[in-house]
Write a protein that holds these residues in place. Structure first.
Motif, short mmCIF file in Angstrom:
data_model
loop_
_atom_site.label_atom_id
_atom_site.label_comp_id
_atom_site.label_asym_id
_atom_site.label_seq_id
_atom_site.Cartn_x
_atom_site.Cartn_y
_atom_site.Cartn_z
N ALA A 86 0.67 -1.30 0.06
CA ALA A 86 0.10 0.03 0.09
C ALA A 86 1.07 1.18 0.06
O ALA A 86 1.86 1.42 0.93
N VAL A 87 0.89 2.14 -0.93
CA VAL A 87 1.37 3.32 -1.12
C VAL A 87 0.53 4.39 -0.42
O VAL A 87 -0.32 4.91 -1.15
N VAL A 88 1.15 5.02 0.53
CA VAL A 88 0.27 6.15 1.21
C VAL A 88 1.22 7.37 1.20
O VAL A 88 2.47 7.58 1.50
N THR A 89 0.60 8.40 0.26
CA THR A 89 1.29 9.61 0.19
C THR A 89 0.75 10.98 0.89
O THR A 89 -0.29 11.43 0.46
N PRO A 90 1.33 11.25 2.20
CA PRO A 90 0.79 12.52 2.50
C PRO A 90 1.44 13.85 2.05
O PRO A 90 2.60 13.66 1.65
#
Length: 122
Positions: free
Chosen positions: A25-29
């Motif tokens: 899962a790629v989570v980009t804040p």
């Protein structure tokens, strides 16, 4: 919206984008991660873990600021991901964000990559 697949959340200074890339899962804040915006990151990270995605890649390349609350969100996600057999990989940290991890010693408990591509290839 199913954040574990594709999605975003926004509260002023922080937007969080999530997508799947292989088994990660790629989570980009994007923006500022602090006391007021921390839940915008915590919730998608927990959603990913609840859906069985235990390998979390946090693309920090567009994160402009991170305080101790944001750091605690990431530390909490790391513990939960490791308990599920995965981990949290941090990618592309800007110097101002990397400094927070350096001075707190938190960089030692995360797998840190110079770029998103490097994190996904690991």
């Amino acid at each position: 919206m199913d954040r574990a697949t594709v999605g975003s959340a926004n509260r002023g200074r922080l937007r969080v984008e999530v997508h799947n890339e292989g088994g990660s899962a790629v989570v980009t804040p994007v923006g500022e991660l602090d006391h007021h915006t921390a839940d915008l990151l915590r919730e998608p990270l927990e959603d990913c873990l609840a859906q069985g995605l235990a390998r979390l890649v946090v693309d920090c390349s567009r994160l402009e600021f991170c305080d101790s609350t944001g750091l605690n969100v990431l530390l909490g996600a790391r513990l939960k991901a490791e308990a599920a057999g995965g981990g949290v990989h941090l990618a592309g940290m800007q110097p101002v964000v990397a400094r927070v991890f350096e001075i707190t010693g938190a960089e030692a408990v995360f797998t840190v990559h110079p770029s998103l591509e490097a994190a996904l290839a690991d």
